[in-house]
Design a protein around this motif. Structure first.
Motif: not given
Length: 148
Positions: A109-138
């Motif tokens: 099962g662990i080996d199967l999860n590794k294959v599934t996770t590694n096959s996903l594209e455009n996943l952020a890595d641990y050190n990646d910087v992600i910019e989020i934009t939007g609105k929120h109410r204060f």
């Protein structure tokens, strides 16, 4: 080396030494003089401060070994001196086997999860910087405003 290791580990030793090695035919004995001397030194080492059984004919040896081994097992019970049929309850073997199978399934099962996770594209890595934009109410003490 094996003898010295057994002494070091305090393992019981049963020594069987030919009573008259000079009577052994030369063709069935060590021919090299230096090696014959080493063999004699080892015989002396084994025979010193130890219970030794001497034999002169090969047909005596099986009986001496059987009797000495039986007596040693009874006199000095130790780990390894038990019969295989007295080792463990059969239910334990079944449980161990079931756990082994479950362990194997979990590993797969662990080996199967590794294959599934590694096959996903455009996943952020641990050190990646992600910019989020939007609105929120204060909200603060009844004061409300929109922030970009």
């Amino acid at each position: 080396m094996e003898y010295d290791y057994a002494i070091q580990k305090n393992i019981k030793i049963i020594a069987f030494i030919h009573s008259n090695p000079d009577n052994i035919p030369f063709g069935k004995s060590e021919k090299d003089a230096e090696l014959r001397q080493k063999l004699q030194e080892f015989r002396d080492k084994v025979a010193t401060n130890r219970l030794v059984k001497f034999w002169s004919k090969a047909d005596e040896l099986p009986g001496l070994v059987a009797l000495s081994l039986s007596k040693t097992i009874k006199t000095y019970p130790a780990i390894g001196w038990i019969r295989a049929n007295e080792t463990a309850n059969p239910e334990l073997y079944i449980e161990i086997n079931d756990l082994r199978k479950e362990n194997q399934e979990l590993k797969e099962g662990i080996d199967l999860n590794k294959v599934t996770t590694n096959s996903l594209e455009n996943l952020a890595d641990y050190n990646d910087v992600i910019e989020i934009t939007g609105k929120h109410r204060f909200w603060h003490s009844g004061y409300k405003r929109d922030v970009d």
